[in-house]
Design an enzyme around this catalytic site. Structure first.
Site, PDB file in Angstrom:
ATOM      1  N   ASP A  88      29.993  48.529  41.006  1.00 54.00           N
ATOM      2  CA  ASP A  88      30.035  49.545  40.026  1.00 54.00           C
ATOM      3  C   ASP A  88      29.903  50.877  38.873  1.00 54.00           C
ATOM      4  OD1 ASP A  88      34.026  50.543  40.253  1.00 54.00           O
ATOM      5  OD2 ASP A  88      33.281  51.604  38.651  1.00 54.00           O
ATOM      6  N   ASN A  90      43.278  47.752  44.408  1.00 57.07           N
ATOM      7  CA  ASN A  90      44.703  48.583  44.447  1.00 57.07           C
ATOM      8  C   ASN A  90      44.940  49.556  45.461  1.00 57.07           C
ATOM      9  OD1 ASN A  90      43.837  48.237  41.123  1.00 57.07           O
ATOM     10  ND2 ASN A  90      42.311  50.243  41.341  1.00 57.07           N
ATOM     11  N   GLY A 111      45.975  52.785  41.247  1.00 59.15           N
ATOM     12  CA  GLY A 111      45.459  53.440  41.016  1.00 59.15           C
ATOM     13  C   GLY A 111      43.653  53.249  41.981  1.00 59.15           C
ATOM     14  N   GLN A 112      44.271  53.231  42.956  1.00 57.75           N
ATOM     15  CA  GLN A 112      43.404  53.068  44.249  1.00 57.75           C
ATOM     16  C   GLN A 112      42.662  54.783  44.567  1.00 57.75           C
ATOM     17  OE1 GLN A 112      44.072  52.344  48.485  1.00 57.75           O
ATOM     18  NE2 GLN A 112      41.920  52.178  49.019  1.00 57.75           N
ATOM     19  N   SER A 113      41.756  55.308  44.118  1.00 57.32           N
ATOM     20  CA  SER A 113      41.089  56.007  44.306  1.00 57.32           C
ATOM     21  C   SER A 113      39.702  56.650  45.811  1.00 57.32           C
ATOM     22  CB  SER A 113      39.889  56.405  42.650  1.00 57.32           C
ATOM     23  OG  SER A 113      38.947  55.820  42.558  1.00 57.32           O
ATOM     24  N   HIS A 120      38.155  47.788  49.278  1.00 59.84           N
ATOM     25  CA  HIS A 120      36.656  47.406  48.206  1.00 59.84           C
ATOM     26  C   HIS A 120      37.636  45.804  47.429  1.00 59.84           C
ATOM     27  CE1 HIS A 120      38.313  50.897  46.748  1.00 59.84           C
ATOM     28  NE2 HIS A 120      38.677  50.065  45.599  1.00 59.84           N
TER      29      HIS A 120
HETATM   30  P1  AMP Z   1      39.791  52.406  42.733  1.00 64.61           P
HETATM   31  O1  AMP Z   1      39.813  53.475  41.996  1.00 64.61           O
HETATM   32  O2  AMP Z   1      40.564  51.125  42.524  1.00 64.61           O
HETATM   33  O3  AMP Z   1      40.053  53.067  44.227  1.00 64.61           O
HETATM   34  O4  AMP Z   1      37.912  51.741  42.737  1.00 64.61           O
HETATM   35  C1  AMP Z   1      36.674  52.477  43.151  1.00 64.61           C
HETATM   36  C2  AMP Z   1      35.579  52.126  42.549  1.00 64.61           C
HETATM   37  O5  AMP Z   1      34.168  53.119  42.789  1.00 64.61           O
HETATM   38  C3  AMP Z   1      35.691  53.048  40.981  1.00 64.61           C
HETATM   39  O6  AMP Z   1      35.968  51.933  39.685  1.00 64.61           O
HETATM   40  C4  AMP Z   1      34.751  53.769  40.751  1.00 64.61           C
HETATM   41  O7  AMP Z   1      34.370  53.581  39.837  1.00 64.61           O
HETATM   42  C5  AMP Z   1      33.367  53.501  41.854  1.00 64.61           C
HETATM   43  N1  AMP Z   1      32.673  54.112  42.671  1.00 64.61           N
HETATM   44  C6  AMP Z   1      33.317  55.393  42.613  1.00 64.61           C
HETATM   45  N2  AMP Z   1      31.960  55.934  43.108  1.00 64.61           N
HETATM   46  C7  AMP Z   1      30.648  55.326  43.304  1.00 64.61           C
HETATM   47  C8  AMP Z   1      30.157  55.089  43.251  1.00 64.61           C
HETATM   48  N3  AMP Z   1      28.791  56.136  43.818  1.00 64.61           N
HETATM   49  N4  AMP Z   1      28.261  53.950  43.424  1.00 64.61           N
HETATM   50  C9  AMP Z   1      29.547  52.865  42.773  1.00 64.61           C
HETATM   51  N5  AMP Z   1      31.093  53.000  42.487  1.00 64.61           N
HETATM   52  C10 AMP Z   1      31.573  54.141  42.450  1.00 64.61           C
END
Ligand code: AMP
Ligand code: ZN
Length: 112
Positions: A30, A85, A91-93, A98
């Site tokens: 991450d 998430n 909290g899913q972004s 994943h």
């Molecule tokens: P979520 O917020 O559960 O959707 O998790 C998405 C995750 O992706 C977050 O923990 C971010 O820090 C991670 N993330 C976003 N962009 C990248 C990237 N380019 N490389 C690695 N992790 C990333």
């Protein structure tokens, strides 16, 4: 999916710190670690989240958990948390399924 960040990482269009890869899944650290060890395991097929898992695409989820167990063993993780998430409020972004694997610090319960 052409506008999906994680599909671009799988395709090598965006760099990542790879942990593991096979025909079905990809694992990488991450970019914003929330624990001393924090990596993500994702299916190569675009699935939006757990809410889009079906009987047809579910086998990759079982495979991902076998990969998580294997990687945790190889990395010497004795205790760890697996988190997914689902939806923005949770909290899913990134809307590509994943599983976060977090380890190396005390974890609180319930999660925030
Ligand atoms: P979520 O917020 O559960 O959707 O998790 C998405 C995750 O992706 C977050 O923990 C971010 O820090 C991670 N993330 C976003 N962009 C990248 C990237 N380019 N490389 C690695 N992790 C990333
Ligand atoms: Zn995707």
């Amino acid at each position: 999916m052409s506008d999906c960040l994680f599909c671009k990482i799988i395709a090598g269009e965006i760099p990542s710190n790879k942990v593991y890869e096979d025909d079905l899944c990809y694992a990488f650290y991450d970019i914003d670690p929330q624990a001393p060890t924090h990596f993500l395991v994702i299916p190569k097929a675009h699935i939006q989240s757990v809410s889009a898992v079906t009987e047809e695409n579910a086998p990759v989820v079982g495979h991902i958990f076998a990969v998580i167990a294997k990687l945790a063993g190889e990395l010497g993780l004795e205790s760890y948390r697996v988190v997914s998430n689902i939806g923005a409020q949770a909290g899913q972004s990134v809307f590509h399924l994943h599983f976060h694997v977090l380890s190396g610090r005390d974890m609180t319960w319930p999660p925030g």
